[in-house]
Enzyme design. Structure first.
Site, mmCIF file in Angstrom:
data_model
loop_
_atom_site.group_PDB
_atom_site.id
_atom_site.type_symbol
_atom_site.label_atom_id
_atom_site.label_comp_id
_atom_site.label_asym_id
_atom_site.label_seq_id
_atom_site.Cartn_x
_atom_site.Cartn_y
_atom_site.Cartn_z
ATOM 1 N NE ARG A 75 -3.195 2.551 2.746
ATOM 2 C CZ ARG A 75 -3.134 3.341 3.813
ATOM 3 N NH1 ARG A 75 -2.508 2.948 4.923
ATOM 4 N NH2 ARG A 75 -3.687 4.530 3.791
ATOM 5 C CG HIS A 119 -1.090 8.931 3.541
ATOM 6 N ND1 HIS A 119 -1.209 7.586 3.827
ATOM 7 C CD2 HIS A 119 -0.640 9.496 4.690
ATOM 8 C CE1 HIS A 119 -0.817 7.363 5.077
ATOM 9 N NE2 HIS A 119 -0.470 8.505 5.626
ATOM 10 C CD GLU A 164 -4.516 7.618 9.910
ATOM 11 O OE1 GLU A 164 -4.124 8.698 10.385
ATOM 12 O OE2 GLU A 164 -3.963 6.529 10.157
ATOM 13 C CG ASN A 290 -4.792 3.366 8.865
ATOM 14 O OD1 ASN A 290 -4.906 2.366 8.155
ATOM 15 N ND2 ASN A 290 -4.392 4.526 8.404
ATOM 16 C CE1 TYR A 292 0.281 2.690 13.696
ATOM 17 C CE2 TYR A 292 -1.737 3.671 12.868
ATOM 18 C CZ TYR A 292 -0.458 3.191 12.649
ATOM 19 O OH TYR A 292 0.086 3.214 11.380
ATOM 20 C CD GLU A 350 -1.381 3.878 8.211
ATOM 21 O OE1 GLU A 350 -1.125 4.297 9.362
ATOM 22 O OE2 GLU A 350 -1.560 4.625 7.242
HETATM 23 O O1 IFM Z 1 2.737 7.655 10.066
HETATM 24 C C1 IFM Z 1 1.367 7.642 10.258
HETATM 25 C C2 IFM Z 1 0.642 7.433 8.942
HETATM 26 O O2 IFM Z 1 0.976 8.389 7.998
HETATM 27 C C3 IFM Z 1 -0.855 7.506 9.158
HETATM 28 N N1 IFM Z 1 -1.266 6.645 10.247
HETATM 29 C C4 IFM Z 1 -0.542 6.692 11.479
HETATM 30 C C5 IFM Z 1 0.941 6.561 11.213
HETATM 31 C C6 IFM Z 1 1.729 6.611 12.544
HETATM 32 O O3 IFM Z 1 1.479 7.788 13.206
#
Ligand code: IFM
Length: 442
Positions: A75, A119, A164, A290, A292, A350
């Protein structure tokens, strides 16, 4: 312990501004991130993406690296200003050629290209006209989408309109921590609407230009949980859930903007025109997640002026970003997308972690990142077993890269980049991921 269906995608993700460099080469126009990073004080240590990982010149080496790792998907994002230097109008053939060669090399290496159209690197020329706060940007995005999908749609099937949009709108236009560095909630709300509209209108265009297109959007999703059962904490957590998650999920799922948040924002939303909400709800083939971390919210820890969730960390494990390591949150997010919203397919576009890496005797040993990835994959496997339609996983990131306002101080890669020499070294997490992919795909 792990079970993944045949055909599951094993990938890694990157983004144009974070890795390409060559910020003003071969006819590329200026983007808002070029302008922002060149403005003193906006990025840690004055870092810029001028060179970054020099991927613009080293893409062959990087594709070979992916092939060695055994990835079957990659990606990446196209830089709008590399293709349309002024945002619309004149096309830069060198920009198209760059991505065209990259796509060919990926296909040759049996790696499926996944393109993100936006992005975060809006052409500065469009920002000068108001950027995402102005409705005209939607037509500009459609022109850009049309140009890219016509050029690459014969070979690329997978398209992500936006990465995002919450970050583009709220971190860029409300918090001012990202380009263009504005600090107005009303601007952010208008920007979010135009981002969503651009997405929704781009989906049928992608389908028209690419046979068998697989088109969707990527959101940063993060469960927001109350720190206690108190009503105040529950209300605060619901607010942050509305702000980060529901503000995007609800309109995409044809539910309109969440009324509790509309009331809370107190914005008249006069930018909404007839037909907009239907356009935004254009059926997608998938939603990209995404993931985290989660947020654990305590009402008395959130002040009026504060826009960002302040998490009360429960676990004692954090990444270098100060983000709690909480794999269960990924499982819960996948469950919500499937059971509550019913999206047809889900890709984890992500997931990964920043840790301070060091090179010792030419090796980078990163057990904390390896464990992070492994534990999240365990959740993905469990989610699939529980019937959730998860079709692929992209680790963030292939390479250490420019981490926006943090510059090069945070490393997310499964491959270490020495920014002085541009030497790439696969970290132990990368070697593990590679072995894991091979085990899962036999
Ligand atoms: O680096 C970023 C990415 O560009 C978008 N999602 C979160 C990642 C980590 O912060």
């Amino acid at each position: 312990m792990f079970q993944f269906p045949k055909g599951f995608l094993w990938g890694a993700a990157t983004a144009s501004y974070q890795i390409e460099g060559a910020w003003n080469e071969d006819g590329k126009g200026e983007s808002i991130w070029d302008r922002f990073s060149h403005t003193p004080g906006m990025v840690q240590d004055g870092d810029t993406g001028d060179v970054a990982c020099d991927h613009y010149h080293r893409w062959r080496e990087d594709v070979a690296l992916m092939k060695d790792l055994g990835l079957n998907a990659y990606r990446f994002s196209t830089a709008w200003a590399r293709i349309l230097p002024e945002g619309r109008g004149r096309v830069n053939p060198a920009g198209i050629d760059f991505y065209s060669r990259l796509v060919d090399a990926l296909l040759e290496a049996k790696i499926e290209p996944w393109i993100t159209l936006y992005h975060w690197d809006l052409p500065q020329a469009l920002q000068d006209k108001g950027g995402w706060t102005e409705r005209a940007v939607v037509d500009a995005f459609l022109e850009y989408t049309d140009t890219v999908t016509r050029a690459l749609g014969d070979r690329v099937k997978n398209w992500i309109t936006l990465n995002e949009p919450w970050v583009s709108a709220f971190v860029g236009y409300e918090m001012g921590r990202h380009a263009p560095g504005h600090t107005s909630r009303d601007e952010a709300i208008a920007a979010a609407h135009h981002l969503l509209l651009a997405h929704g209108k781009a989906v049928p265009l992608i389908r028209a230009n690419c046979a068998n297109a697989n088109a969707g959007v990527t959101l940063n999703l993060s469960p927001q949980e109350p720190a206690s059962p108190s009503l105040a904490d529950k209300k605060a957590a619901a607010w942050f859930d509305g702000y980060i998650n529901r503000w995007f999920l609800d309109p995409l799922a044809a539910r309109g903007y969440p009324q509790d948040m509309v009331n809370s924002f107190g914005n008249k939303m006069e930018f909404i025109q007839p037909g907009d909400m239907d356009a935004i709800a254009a059926p997608v083939d998938f939603v990209g997640v995404n993931y985290y971390m989660r947020g654990v919210i305590r009402a008395d820890n959130v002040s009026e002026e504060e826009n960002e969730p302040r998490s009360v960390f429960r676990g004692d494990e954090e990444t270098e970003m100060g983000w709690e390591v909480y794999p269960k949150g990924l499982y819960n997010t996948l469950g919500r997308l499937h059971f509550e919203y019913g999206f047809p397919a889900i890709y984890i576009t992500e997931n990964g972690a920043a840790f301070a890496d060091t090179v010792t005797d030419g090796q980078v040993d990163d057990p904390a990142r390896l464990s992070y990835i492994k534990r999240h994959l365990e959740m993905v496997s469990r989610a699939i077993n529980a019937g959730m339609p998860v079709k692929g996983y992209f680790v963030w990131s292939l390479l250490d890269n420019f981490e926006w306002g943090f510059g090069f101080s945070k490393r997310f890669g499964i491959v270490y980049v020495d920014y002085k020499t541009q030497k790439r070294t696969v970290k132990s997490s990368g070697r593990w991921y590679s072995r894991f992919i091979r085990e899962m795909t036999v």
